[in-house]
Motif scaffolding. Sequence first.
Motif, PDB file in Angstrom:
ATOM      1  N   LEU A 148     -26.208 -24.524  34.516  1.00  0.00           N
ATOM      2  CA  LEU A 148     -27.730 -24.190  35.083  1.00  0.00           C
ATOM      3  C   LEU A 148     -28.136 -22.538  34.875  1.00  0.00           C
ATOM      4  O   LEU A 148     -27.194 -21.955  34.507  1.00  0.00           O
ATOM      5  CB  LEU A 148     -27.344 -24.300  36.711  1.00  0.00           C
ATOM      6  N   CYS A 149     -29.379 -22.497  35.088  1.00  0.00           N
ATOM      7  CA  CYS A 149     -29.896 -20.952  34.771  1.00  0.00           C
ATOM      8  C   CYS A 149     -29.512 -20.316  35.938  1.00  0.00           C
ATOM      9  O   CYS A 149     -29.953 -20.275  36.995  1.00  0.00           O
ATOM     10  CB  CYS A 149     -31.436 -21.236  34.684  1.00  0.00           C
ATOM     11  N   PRO A 150     -29.275 -18.751  35.166  1.00  0.00           N
ATOM     12  CA  PRO A 150     -28.996 -17.735  36.362  1.00  0.00           C
ATOM     13  C   PRO A 150     -29.894 -17.129  36.936  1.00  0.00           C
ATOM     14  O   PRO A 150     -29.752 -16.492  38.004  1.00  0.00           O
ATOM     15  CB  PRO A 150     -28.118 -16.735  35.497  1.00  0.00           C
ATOM     16  N   THR A 151     -31.296 -17.208  36.514  1.00  0.00           N
ATOM     17  CA  THR A 151     -32.367 -16.585  37.026  1.00  0.00           C
ATOM     18  C   THR A 151     -33.067 -17.217  38.122  1.00  0.00           C
ATOM     19  O   THR A 151     -33.540 -16.665  39.132  1.00  0.00           O
ATOM     20  CB  THR A 151     -33.351 -16.384  35.849  1.00  0.00           C
ATOM     21  N   PHE A 208     -28.295 -19.046  24.780  1.00  0.00           N
ATOM     22  CA  PHE A 208     -28.961 -19.559  26.073  1.00  0.00           C
ATOM     23  C   PHE A 208     -29.211 -18.415  26.764  1.00  0.00           C
ATOM     24  O   PHE A 208     -28.542 -17.165  26.559  1.00  0.00           O
ATOM     25  CB  PHE A 208     -28.118 -20.371  26.689  1.00  0.00           C
ATOM     26  N   CYS A 209     -30.040 -18.244  27.837  1.00  0.00           N
ATOM     27  CA  CYS A 209     -31.065 -19.052  28.446  1.00  0.00           C
ATOM     28  C   CYS A 209     -32.275 -18.396  28.147  1.00  0.00           C
ATOM     29  O   CYS A 209     -32.650 -17.358  28.762  1.00  0.00           O
ATOM     30  CB  CYS A 209     -30.694 -19.084  29.823  1.00  0.00           C
ATOM     31  N   TYR A 210     -33.182 -19.306  27.707  1.00  0.00           N
ATOM     32  CA  TYR A 210     -34.575 -19.087  27.189  1.00  0.00           C
ATOM     33  C   TYR A 210     -35.439 -19.857  28.051  1.00  0.00           C
ATOM     34  O   TYR A 210     -36.525 -20.283  27.265  1.00  0.00           O
ATOM     35  CB  TYR A 210     -34.720 -19.079  25.784  1.00  0.00           C
ATOM     36  N   CYS A 211     -35.172 -20.226  29.277  1.00  0.00           N
ATOM     37  CA  CYS A 211     -36.130 -21.139  29.962  1.00  0.00           C
ATOM     38  C   CYS A 211     -37.186 -20.498  30.265  1.00  0.00           C
ATOM     39  O   CYS A 211     -37.263 -19.240  30.213  1.00  0.00           O
ATOM     40  CB  CYS A 211     -35.261 -21.786  31.022  1.00  0.00           C
ATOM     41  N   ASP A 212     -38.135 -21.052  30.910  1.00  0.00           N
ATOM     42  CA  ASP A 212     -39.331 -20.124  31.297  1.00  0.00           C
ATOM     43  C   ASP A 212     -39.193 -19.358  32.318  1.00  0.00           C
ATOM     44  O   ASP A 212     -39.841 -18.258  32.315  1.00  0.00           O
ATOM     45  CB  ASP A 212     -40.268 -21.451  31.755  1.00  0.00           C
TER      46      ASP A 212
HETATM   47 ZN   LIG Z   1     -32.995 -19.272  32.395  1.00  0.00          ZN
END
Ligand SMILES: [Zn+2]
Length: 393
Positions: A148-151, A208-212
Motif C-alpha cells: 500500500l501507498c504511504p502517501t 516504488f512508489c510512483y503512484c499519482d
Molecule cells: Zn504512492
Amino acid sequence: MKKLFYLLLCAGLFISCETAPVQQEEDPAVNKVWAWVSGSLKMSEEKLEHYFAIADSVGIDAIIMECHSGYPVVLDSTTFVDSAAIKIIERAVPYAQKYGIELHAWMWTTNRCEKHLREAHPDWYQVNAQGESCNDIKLYGREHYRWLCPTRSEVTEYLKDRARELARIDGLAGVHLDFIRYPDVILPYGLHESRGVVQDKVYPLWDFCYCDSCRAAFKELHGIDPMELEDPTANAEWMQYRWDVLAKQASDVCEVIKAEGKMATAAVFASPEESKKLVRQDWVNFKNIDVVLPMIYHKFYGWEDEMVATATREGVEGLAAAGSSAYLCSGLFVGHMPEGKIYEFMDMTRKAGSKGFCFFSMEGLDRKRGGGDRWGEVAEAIKKYKEGETVTE
Ligand SMILES: [Zn+2]
C-alpha cells in the motif's frame, strides 16, 4: 514466579558487584527475551499450550504472534474488519495469561494482500518507476508482494483501523508492525542468487512508489514529477520524501496503538542505513514507538557473525542520534545461529547495546538439523543471559 526469581537473582548480583549499572535493576526491558511465532485459525489448542508453556519454562517473556499473514483467511469486504486476526489473538490470550507471558499481535502493515482490498481499492497500491502497480504484477514471483501507498491518507486510515481493532483486545500487551516499508528495491544481498535477480543498482521495476498521489505530493513540494527524474536515487529530495512519508505513516499507526494503552513495536530491517537503502525504511525516525526489533538475519545479507554486533550498534546509535525514545531489541534468525552458539549471539547483541533479544522463530526452535529440538539449548542460553554472564574470549 519466574520473574520474581530473576529479580531476586539480579538483586543478589548487584549487591556483590559495585560496577553494575543501577538501571538494570529497575528496567524490565533489560535482558527481556522475545520470540516470534506464526499464528493461524488452524492452530490447535495443543499447539497454543505448547508454545506458551515452553516459553514459560525456558524464560521467554514475550511472544509476538502473527495474526495477519500473506494469505488472509477471512475476507470481509463490507467492514474490512480483520476478524480472523482478532480471533487468532483472542484464542491465544488465555494461554498468555495462564503462563504469565506478554502477548503481542503481529500484523503485516503496508504489505496487505487481502483479496477484497485489492479489488475494492486497486488505486491504493504502490506503483513502480515504470508505471506498473504491484497489484497487477507479481514482484519477485511472490503472490503476496502487494504494497500500500504511504502517501494516501485513506491507506493510513485503513491501517490505523486494523491496528486499533487489534489493540482493543483485552489481555493483549501490544501490537507489532511488520512489513512497514516499501517492497525491496534491492533484496538482501545473500538472496540475489537464489531469487535469480541482478540488483547491482536501483532498477525501475523494483523502485516504488510512483503512484499519482505520491507524484502529485512531491511535485507540490519540489516542483518536479519524480517519474521524469533521470536517476531517481540520486535525487536527495525524492529519497527523503519517501523515507519521511513512510516514517510518518508508521508513526500515525503507532499513535493509535498507544492511544489504546498498548505497546507499539515494529520489526525492521537489519541496520538503519541498509533499511533506507534496501526498503526505504527510515526506522530511527518512527515516532510513538516503544521498541524496534531489527531483523538481523545476517546470513541473508551474506554477513559474517560479527556484523550482528555492528548492525545492533548502528541501530542503537541511530535511535539516539534521532532523539528516539524507543529502545532496540535485536532479532536473530535461529537457523543462522549454529548449535551451541545461541548464547554467544545473545551476549554479542547485549554488548553492542541491545536491551533484549528476540528469536525468529519459535517454530525454528522446535526443530534442529538431524532431529530433535533446540529448547534445551535455549533454556540454558536464556538462563545465562538473564544472570548477566558474558562470553570470555
Ligand atoms: Zn504512492
